[in-house]
Design an enzyme around this catalytic site. Structure first.
Site, PDB file in Angstrom:
ATOM      1  N   CYS A 100      -2.498   1.189   6.622  1.00  0.00           N
ATOM      2  CA  CYS A 100      -2.509   0.804   8.268  1.00  0.00           C
ATOM      3  C   CYS A 100      -3.749   2.276   8.883  1.00  0.00           C
ATOM      4  CB  CYS A 100      -1.992   0.252   8.503  1.00  0.00           C
ATOM      5  SG  CYS A 100      -0.777   1.316   9.124  1.00  0.00           S
ATOM      6  N   LYS A 107      12.664  -7.042   0.826  1.00  0.00           N
ATOM      7  CA  LYS A 107      11.655  -8.350  -0.173  1.00  0.00           C
ATOM      8  C   LYS A 107      10.302  -7.446   0.035  1.00  0.00           C
ATOM      9  CE  LYS A 107       8.490 -11.644  -0.679  1.00  0.00           C
ATOM     10  NZ  LYS A 107       7.227 -10.223  -1.583  1.00  0.00           N
ATOM     11  N   GLY A 147       2.634 -10.848  10.942  1.00  0.00           N
ATOM     12  CA  GLY A 147       3.610  -9.834  12.291  1.00  0.00           C
ATOM     13  C   GLY A 147       3.598 -10.227  13.328  1.00  0.00           C
ATOM     14  N   GLU A 150     -10.314  -5.380  10.908  1.00  0.00           N
ATOM     15  CA  GLU A 150      -9.447  -4.095   9.370  1.00  0.00           C
ATOM     16  C   GLU A 150      -9.741  -4.842   8.749  1.00  0.00           C
ATOM     17  OE1 GLU A 150      -5.496  -4.409   8.999  1.00  0.00           O
ATOM     18  OE2 GLU A 150      -5.036  -2.546   8.910  1.00  0.00           O
ATOM     19  N   GLU A 199       4.676  -4.118  12.434  1.00  0.00           N
ATOM     20  CA  GLU A 199       4.161  -2.877  12.088  1.00  0.00           C
ATOM     21  C   GLU A 199       3.178  -2.857  11.208  1.00  0.00           C
ATOM     22  OE1 GLU A 199       2.412   0.389  12.051  1.00  0.00           O
ATOM     23  OE2 GLU A 199       2.909   0.331  10.231  1.00  0.00           O
ATOM     24  N   GLU A 211       8.912   2.654  14.176  1.00  0.00           N
ATOM     25  CA  GLU A 211       9.659   3.220  13.012  1.00  0.00           C
ATOM     26  C   GLU A 211      10.054   5.045  13.529  1.00  0.00           C
ATOM     27  OE1 GLU A 211       6.546   1.939   9.956  1.00  0.00           O
ATOM     28  OE2 GLU A 211       8.013   1.136   8.625  1.00  0.00           O
ATOM     29  N   GLY A 228       2.869  -4.845   7.218  1.00  0.00           N
ATOM     30  CA  GLY A 228       1.819  -5.625   7.489  1.00  0.00           C
ATOM     31  C   GLY A 228       0.752  -5.861   8.038  1.00  0.00           C
ATOM     32  N   ASN A 256       0.800  -1.259   0.146  1.00  0.00           N
ATOM     33  CA  ASN A 256      -0.111  -0.092  -0.072  1.00  0.00           C
ATOM     34  C   ASN A 256       0.527   1.152  -0.187  1.00  0.00           C
ATOM     35  OD1 ASN A 256       0.895  -1.109   2.586  1.00  0.00           O
ATOM     36  ND2 ASN A 256      -1.176   0.855   3.718  1.00  0.00           N
TER      37      ASN A 256
END
Ligand code: UN1
Length: 495
Positions: free
Chosen positions: A286, A177, A235, A387, A252, A466, A230, A154
């Protein structure tokens, strides 16, 4: 298909084919017939080769002084600036988001590159008085080592950049990746760093299926850290698997972000923020707004205006500059979102707007879904809890701030959140009590600035945040040094 370009993996400074000898193609989500490229279907062996290349490059990159590493990042920044429009168009073609959003994404990748490059002249440790006379105590940073970067589709440029730039300035070597559905953006980003002069093996990239490559990276004994963005499901699997080989893992993950609307809010600003938060980027973010919790006394007028503004959005191909809501990114996304819309109706929520695929001339070739609003949603319904990652907003009524916060916190996620009010007391109370890693007052749930930490509580985040200095901490190991300069004396004793 004759003129479709074949793209390669990047390992040890060379563009190479996958050991599988197989490739796959990707297409534009706005026009399924438009094939964008052919990419390597990599497998475990390719991941292992990339890890070996990263291991080999590590000592040289670590020994390069951080301000010199920064020079390469500054060059990457310049190259991104020159290629910004081309990269933004690639994002729109491949992911589907409208061009202005794609341009914003490229800008954010540039921002983190600039920020991380500046950190090359800081990367501070600290000194503090020792408890022992004539002793110096200080901390210093070393790179974590070889790091796997596993990223979603995304934000195919910004999220990799948020991870790579801080990881590189700290002296790590990387295996990147990208999401299997957005490899073209990844190739463009890889080329930016290659052209900036990153030494061979410092950044390696392999494309292909997430499960097998992710697994090969996360279980590899020579990989020291994993930075993942993701779903919560994947995760938490990576977090658990990484722990077995004592890797540092940053995950995350998902969100179910709520906006609280109090009766004294500036309604114009509130509605603009909610419409953008819920339907911008087609809700595939997200930090998207997926719940609005509205004070009962302003609920009716809020709903009228929400529907009016949602109706004014323009769904279409993101390449058309007047479009505000692009397609969903893939058939899978389309099926999931349509599935949730069906679930909402079955659960007994009221469909207040949208709820259908957009079809007809110009739409039949893309994954288009109307912006969708559900009201009369019970807090335990699946559409209130899970979600959806699409343009679906659920709306709730609340009596007061306390009830609104209780509703906001009543989900497993805790990424982003927002409140609209002019009342400082209630805004601060909310900031103290809301269970979210990112709290906004009078602003949408989206976004963040690169020099501040980004990440969530509860099922939204695990490991370090992050961006900001938190990212530097994640991508470094801290070493504590004690130096006794007293010369001959009895051995000093630590308590
Ligand atoms: C943003 O809201 O601009 O996957 C950032 C995501 C997040 C980044 C969102 N990791 O959508």
């Amino acid at each position: 298909m004759a003129d479709v370009e074949t793209h390669l993996n990047h390992i040890g400074g060379k563009w190479v084919e996958s050991s599988s000898g197989r490739t796959y193609t990707i297409a534009n989500p706005a026009r399924r017939g438009q094939v964008l490229g052919e990419f390597q279907t990599s497998r475990g062996e390719d991941a292992h080769a990339a890890v070996e290349a990263a291991v080999e490059a590590l000592s040289g990159w670590t020994a390069t002084p951080a301000p010199q590493r920064a020079e390469i990042l500054y060059r990457a920044l310049e190259i991104m600036r020159r290629r910004a429009e081309e990269i933004a168009r690639t994002i729109t073609l491949e992911e589907g988001k409208p061009l202005p959003d794609a341009r914003g994404e490229v800008k954010r990748a540039m921002n983190i590159t600039e920020y991380a490059a500046g950190e090359g002249r800081r990367l501070f440790g600290y000194t503090t008085p020792s408890e022992i006379p004539e002793t110096v105590a200080y901390t210093t940073r070393r790179p974590l080592g070889v790091v796997g970067i596993i990223t979603p589709w995304n934000f195919p440029i910004a999220i990799p950049a948020w991870k790579m730039a801080p990881a590189l300035i700290c002296g790590n070597t990387l295996v990147f990746k990208p999401a299997s559905s957005t490899p073209l953006s990844a190739v463009k980003l890889m080329k930016v760093f290659e052209d900036a002069g990153l030494p061979p093996g410092v950044l390696n990239m392999i494309t292909g299926p997430g499960g097998v490559i992710g697994d090969a990276l996360v279980s590899h004994p020579k990989v020291d850290g994993i930075s993942f963005t993701g779903s919560t499901e994947i995760g938490s699997g990576i977090y658990t698997q990484g722990a077995r080989t004592l890797k540092k893992v940053q995950a995350e993950m998902g969100g179910k972000n709520a906006v609280i609307v109090l009766e004294d809010a500036d309604m114009d600003k509130t509605l603009a923020g909610i419409v953008q938060g819920a339907f911008g980027s087609t809700g595939q973010r997200c930090t998207a707004t997926s719940r609005a919790i509205v004070d009962a006394s302003v609920y009716d007028s809020f709903m009228d205006e929400l529907i009016r503004r949602t109706d004014a959005l323009k769904v279409g191909d993101g390449m058309d500059e007047s479009v505000t809501v692009g397609p969903l990114s893939s058939q899978d996304q389309f099926d999931t979102v349509m599935g949730y819309i069906g679930i909402g109706a079955e659960e007994g929520a009221r469909l207040a707007y949208g709820g259908h695929a957009v079809t007809g001339p110009g739409y039949d070739e893309g994954y288009y879904v109307q912006p969708t609003i559900f009201t009369d949603v019970a807090p335990d319904m699946r559409i209130a809890q899970e979600e959806i990652f699409g343009p679906v907003l659920t709306v709730f009524k609340a009596r007061d701030l306390e009830e609104a916060i209780e509703l906001a916190n009543n989900v497993k996620f805790g990424l982003s959140s927002s409140i609209y009010t002019r009342d400082l007391t209630r805004a601060f109370r909310y900031a103290d009590q809301v269970e979210a890693g990112i709290v906004h007052v009078n602003a949408p749930t989206l976004g963040g600035e690169v020099h501040l930490p980004f990440g969530g509580l509860k099922a939204s985040g695990a490991g370090a945040r992050e961006q900001g200095t938190e990212a530097l901490n994640f991508f470094s190991e801290v070493v504590t040094v004690y130096i006794d300069y007293a010369g001959a004396r009895t051995q000093a004793k630590f308590i």
